[in-house]
Design a protein around this motif. Structure first.
Motif, short mmCIF file in Angstrom:
data_model
loop_
_atom_site.label_atom_id
_atom_site.label_comp_id
_atom_site.label_asym_id
_atom_site.label_seq_id
_atom_site.Cartn_x
_atom_site.Cartn_y
_atom_site.Cartn_z
N HIS A 63 0.87 -1.19 0.01
CA HIS A 63 0.05 0.10 0.03
C HIS A 63 0.89 1.10 -0.01
CE1 HIS A 63 -2.69 3.09 1.57
NE2 HIS A 63 -3.76 2.45 0.90
N ALA A 64 0.50 2.31 -0.87
CA ALA A 64 1.11 3.47 -0.75
C ALA A 64 0.08 4.53 -0.93
CB ALA A 64 1.98 3.68 -2.40
N PRO A 65 0.48 5.72 -0.31
CA PRO A 65 -0.56 6.77 0.14
C PRO A 65 -1.56 7.40 -1.39
CG PRO A 65 1.51 7.26 1.17
CD PRO A 65 1.63 6.13 0.56
N LEU A 66 -0.63 6.99 -2.47
CA LEU A 66 -1.26 7.14 -3.70
C LEU A 66 -2.39 6.46 -3.92
CD1 LEU A 66 -1.22 9.13 -6.07
CD2 LEU A 66 0.39 7.62 -7.22
N ASP A 67 -2.29 5.31 -3.57
CA ASP A 67 -3.41 4.26 -3.49
C ASP A 67 -4.69 4.85 -3.05
OD1 ASP A 67 -1.80 2.18 -4.92
OD2 ASP A 67 -1.25 1.62 -2.78
N SER A 68 -4.83 5.51 -2.17
CA SER A 68 -5.97 5.98 -1.57
C SER A 68 -6.63 7.27 -2.30
CB SER A 68 -5.73 6.32 -0.02
OG SER A 68 -5.07 5.44 0.83
N LEU A 69 -5.78 7.78 -3.19
CA LEU A 69 -6.16 8.71 -4.09
C LEU A 69 -6.80 8.43 -5.18
CD1 LEU A 69 -3.31 11.38 -3.25
CD2 LEU A 69 -5.60 11.37 -2.04
N ILE A 70 -6.32 7.10 -5.65
CA ILE A 70 -6.99 6.74 -7.07
C ILE A 70 -8.33 6.19 -7.04
CG2 ILE A 70 -6.46 5.05 -8.89
CD1 ILE A 70 -3.61 5.23 -8.27
N PRO A 71 -9.46 6.64 -7.57
CA PRO A 71 -10.52 6.27 -7.44
C PRO A 71 -10.96 4.84 -8.18
CG PRO A 71 -10.60 7.97 -9.02
CD PRO A 71 -9.36 7.92 -8.59
N PHE A 72 -11.60 4.25 -7.75
CA PHE A 72 -12.12 3.01 -8.25
C PHE A 72 -12.92 3.25 -9.72
CE2 PHE A 72 -15.63 -0.26 -9.55
CZ PHE A 72 -14.67 -1.36 -9.60
N ASN A 73 -12.64 2.56 -10.74
CA ASN A 73 -13.35 2.86 -12.12
C ASN A 73 -13.47 1.46 -12.71
OD1 ASN A 73 -13.88 3.42 -14.91
ND2 ASN A 73 -13.35 5.56 -14.09
N GLU A 74 -14.76 1.06 -12.93
CA GLU A 74 -15.16 -0.39 -13.40
C GLU A 74 -14.65 -0.48 -14.87
OE1 GLU A 74 -19.02 1.80 -13.13
OE2 GLU A 74 -17.30 1.68 -12.27
#
Length: 221
Positions: free
Chosen positions: A42-53
């Protein structure tokens, strides 16, 4: 039967694909055994990337992109085929070794509503069939980069700028899909990129073929 035998005689180098009889059982073993107490990627940037199906489209196109390119070189260019196999299979083996001794996974997957649309349903199906473990480095990212490099470096695609550009765009979309679908952490993609850069140096940049090309270019100058 005769046609089948003739095919295998003509394309005897197809034997390299028997590598999957090693890779698939090994990967399936890891999928069954690495289920808890693994290192979270996990990286901080992961939390900023939204899920997009909608990124499920390039994610699934990966299978055709890699597979079709490999088969094309199998038939059209033994040299390109050997180099692509060396690049892909070496990285895939390194990835399995890493996952064997450094058990890893993610906890990024969101709760989905499969009934929202066909794309979300496809992602839900993906989540059911593929665990969130054994993610570092990302083989989706690594093999996409390797396939693009194989196309870019092949004499068969010399001058085919549009095709190379299309391959580059698809490669970028596949790499992005791994984080937008929450299949991988940014760390997994970066790790795959670093491994691809190292393998490129070994398989392509330092190969005898490349050295011969440089000598010829100097003579022509």
């Amino acid at each position: 039967m005769k046609r089948v035998c003739d095919f295998f005689r003509k394309y005897s180098h197809i034997w390299l694909l028997s590598y999957f009889f090693i890779y698939i059982p090994w990967f399936c073993y890891l999928e069954k055994t690495v289920t808890r107490d693994y290192h979270l990627m996990h990286a901080p940037l992961d939390s900023l990337i939204p899920f997009n199906e909608y990124f499920i489209i390039p994610y699934l196109l990966w299978f055709a992109f890699v597979g079709v390119t490999l088969i094309y070189f199998l038939i059209k260019s033994k040299e390109d085929y050997y180099r692509m196999c060396t690049f892909l299979f070496s990285g895939m083996t390194i990835s399995l070794i890493i996952c064997t001794f450094f058990e890893n996974g993610t906890n990024l997957r969101p709760i989905l509503d499969p009934d929202k649309n066909i794309f979300t349903a496809a992602v839900a199906a993906l989540y059911r069939t593929d665990t969130c473990t054994n993610v570092f480095p990302s083989i989706h990212v690594y093999n996409s980069i390797g396939t693009y490099i194989a196309i870019h470096k092949s004499p068969l695609f010399q001058g085919k700028t549009a095709l190379k550009a299309g391959a580059a765009i698809l490669t970028a979309a596949i790499c992005l899909s791994t984080v937008f679908l929450k299949q991988h952490s940014v760390i997994d993609g970066v790790g795959a990129g670093i491994m691809a850069a190292m393998m490129y140096h070994l398989v392509y940049a330092c190969s005898p073929v490349e050295e011969e090309k440089k000598i010829v270019e100097k003579i022509l100058e």
